[in-house]
Design an enzyme around this catalytic site. Structure first.
Site, PDB file in Angstrom:
ATOM      1  N   PHE A 133     -26.625  21.419  42.280  1.00  0.00           N
ATOM      2  CA  PHE A 133     -27.185  21.629  40.997  1.00  0.00           C
ATOM      3  C   PHE A 133     -26.201  22.589  40.255  1.00  0.00           C
ATOM      4  CE2 PHE A 133     -31.138  20.250  43.084  1.00  0.00           C
ATOM      5  CZ  PHE A 133     -31.725  19.414  42.088  1.00  0.00           C
ATOM      6  N   GLU A 134     -25.448  23.391  40.968  1.00  0.00           N
ATOM      7  CA  GLU A 134     -24.417  24.157  40.457  1.00  0.00           C
ATOM      8  C   GLU A 134     -23.211  23.324  39.968  1.00  0.00           C
ATOM      9  OE1 GLU A 134     -24.790  27.265  39.077  1.00  0.00           O
ATOM     10  OE2 GLU A 134     -26.718  27.831  40.487  1.00  0.00           O
TER      11      GLU A 134
END
Length: 201
Positions: free
Chosen positions: A61-62
Site C-alpha cells: 500500500f505504501e
C-alpha cells in the site's frame, strides 16, 4: 522482581539445594511468566517486531513511488491534501522530507526498517499485555504506520478488551483524508482488517 524468594521456597519444598540445570529451567519459566498471557499456549510471547505478512501489506500500500530515471526516489505530496505531509520511499514523512527531496533505494529501505522497529515498539506500549497474535500485531503496526493513532484509537481499546470482532470493524472508520473517503485507504483498511481477523481465528 527479585527471584530469591522463589528459589528459597523451591529449595525448602525439595529439602535440598538446586542443581544448575534446575536453576536454568526455573529462570526460563520465570522469564516467560509475565508474557504468557494466552490461555493454553505455553511460552506465548508478544511479537516484538512486525512479521513478513505485515511488511508485505505495508509495502503493497505504501509502494516505493515516484521513481526517477536515475533509479532514485523523489518526494511527493499527500494525495488527500495535495501538499503536506510530503512522503518518500515506503511512506516516510517528517523533517527534511519535502519538495525536491531525493533518496536512493537503499536509503528508502533503511528508513523503512527503522520506522517499522519504532512503530512496533509504540504498538507494544499501546496494547500492553493484551493477548495478541503475530498477524493481529502485523495489522496493528500497519494501521499505526499509516495513521499514527494506535495510542488513542477505539480499535486499540477494543483489542485490549478482547473484543477482536469489534476491533476488526474499527479499521473501516479510518479511511478519510482531507475530509473525504479515499479509495486507497478503504482498500488498505480492508486488508488490515482481514489480516487482523486471520490472526484471530
Amino acid at each position: 522482581m527479585t527471584r530469591k524468594p522463589v528459589f528459597d521456597t523451591i529449595r525448602q519444598i525439595l529439602g535440598r539445594g538446586l542443581r544448575q540445570g534446575e536453576v536454568a529451567a526455573i529462570d526460563t519459566a520465570l522469564d516467560d511468566l509475565p508474557q504468557d498471557c494466552v490461555p493454553g499456549v505455553p511460552h506465548y510471547r508478544h511479537p516484538l517486531q512486525i512479521g513478513p505478512e505485515g511488511v508485505a501489506l505495508i509495502k503493497r500500500f505504501e509502494g516505493c513511488a515516484k521513481k526517477r530515471r536515475d533509479g532514485r526516489m523523489e518526494a511527493y505530496p499527500d494525495p488527500g491534501t495535495g501538499d503536506a505531509p510530503w512522503t518518500i520511499g515506503w511512506g516516510a514523512t517528517g523533517p527534511g522530507i519535502g519538495p525536491g527531496t531525493v533518496w536512493t533505494q537503499d536509503a528508502c529501505d533503511a528508513r523503512l526498517e527503522a520506522d517499522l522497529e519504532r512503530y512496533a515498539g509504540q504498538v507494544i506500549s499501546a496494547i500492553g499485555n493484551a493477548p495478541t497474535s503475530q498477524l493481529q500485531f502485523d495489522a496493528l503496526v500497519s494501521f499505526h504506520y499509516n495513521t499514527g493513532a494506535i495510542a488513542t484509537a477505539t480499535l486499540t481499546r477494543k483489542h485490549k478488551a478482547g473484543d477482536h470482532e469489534g476491533a476488526a470493524r474499527e479499521f473501516a472508520r479510518w479511511c478519510y483524508a482531507g475530509g473525504r473517503v479515499m479509495k486507497g485507504l478503504e482498500r488498505r483498511r480492508s486488508a488490515e482488517s482481514a489480516l487482523y481477523r486471520k490472526g484471530t481465528d
